[in-house]
Design an enzyme around this catalytic site. Structure first.
Site, PDB file in Angstrom:
ATOM      1  N   HIS A  64       3.428  19.609 -65.440  1.00 23.11           N
ATOM      2  CA  HIS A  64       2.249  20.361 -65.018  1.00 23.11           C
ATOM      3  C   HIS A  64       1.677  21.191 -66.172  1.00 23.11           C
ATOM      4  CE1 HIS A  64       3.279  19.227 -60.946  1.00 23.11           C
ATOM      5  NE2 HIS A  64       2.263  19.916 -60.463  1.00 23.11           N
ATOM      6  N   HIS A  97      10.779  25.065 -62.552  1.00 20.91           N
ATOM      7  CA  HIS A  97      10.917  24.894 -63.996  1.00 20.91           C
ATOM      8  C   HIS A  97      11.548  26.127 -64.623  1.00 20.91           C
ATOM      9  CE1 HIS A  97       9.194  21.078 -65.160  1.00 20.91           C
ATOM     10  NE2 HIS A  97       8.135  21.283 -64.415  1.00 20.91           N
TER      11      HIS A  97
END
Length: 227
Positions: A142, A191
């Site tokens: 992302h 993440h």
């Protein structure tokens, strides 16, 4: 003055490209040697309520906002945005920018995914993940793809406007989207912060490289006619 700015722009972009590559390699090396573990854990936990690792900090609407924000860096939405912009460029008979947009983003996406498979870093298991994920963690797809897509689209838009204010606005919006999407990945627990930092470094360096290649090719093609 304008000629001076145009002459120094490739140098600045090349420097930014070099810095991005250096930053990515440094982060990747430290991740491989487990030197960022303490920092990653500290920052990831900073986004969670003390004593409740399943509860992110802030009111409920902030969690919903982050989930919506992170979708702006997902492959489905990015694909739709790129196809819409490329389609506009094609029907406007701007075939060069359309090809540049598609090639830059497709190649950047492929390389980003390849790096994920290469490093094969597990996702964080320290906190509850608030959205579903399946791919490896490093670098953040992302973060990298939002930088690649939004910065590439920003450079395409900038080509067609002369106003410095408009150019600055487009670039700032692209950067804020990229930063916000990256932060949302850490906030949602999917993440490690170093994944996001590496994704930003990769995305920025790739967008710079694509711009330098196209600018160099354009200068080479125009060289003989201008001499």
């Amino acid at each position: 003055m304008r000629d001076m700015r145009l002459a120094t722009l490739p140098v600045a972009v090349a420097a930014l490209f070099g810095f991005g590559v250096f930053a990515f390699l440094q982060i990747a090396e430290e991740v491989s040697e487990a030197e960022l573990g303490q920092f990653d854990r500290w920052l990831l936990l900073a986004f969670r309520t003390p004593g409740d690792m399943a509860d992110p900090i802030g009111p409920p609407w902030l969690e919903e906002f982050m989930i919506e924000l992170t979708a702006l860096g997902g492959y489905p939405l990015l694909t739709l945005i790129v196809l819409a912009v490329a389609g506009f460029l094609v029907v406007s008979e701007r075939y060069g920018p359309a090809l540049y947009t598609i090639l830059s983003i497709v190649l950047g996406t492929s390389l980003s995914h390849g790096l994920k498979l290469l490093y094969d870093r597990p996702r964080p298991d320290l906190v509850e993940q608030l959205v579903s994920v399946q791919t490896p963690s490093f670098p953040s797809g992302h973060a990298s793809m939002s930088a690649v897509v939004y910065l590439t689209l920003a450079t395409v838009i900038i080509r067609f406007v002369d106003s410095m204010a408009v150019r600055a606005y487009v670039l700032v919006v692209a950067l804020l989207l990229t930063l916000g999407i990256g932060v949302s990945r850490v906030y949602l627990g999917v993440h490690w912060p170093s994944d996001v930092a590496a994704g930003w470094a990769f995305g920025v360096s790739w967008a710079c490289l694509a711009w330098l290649v196209v600018t160099g090719l354009r200068a080479w093609r125009q060289g003989p006619s201008g001499s």
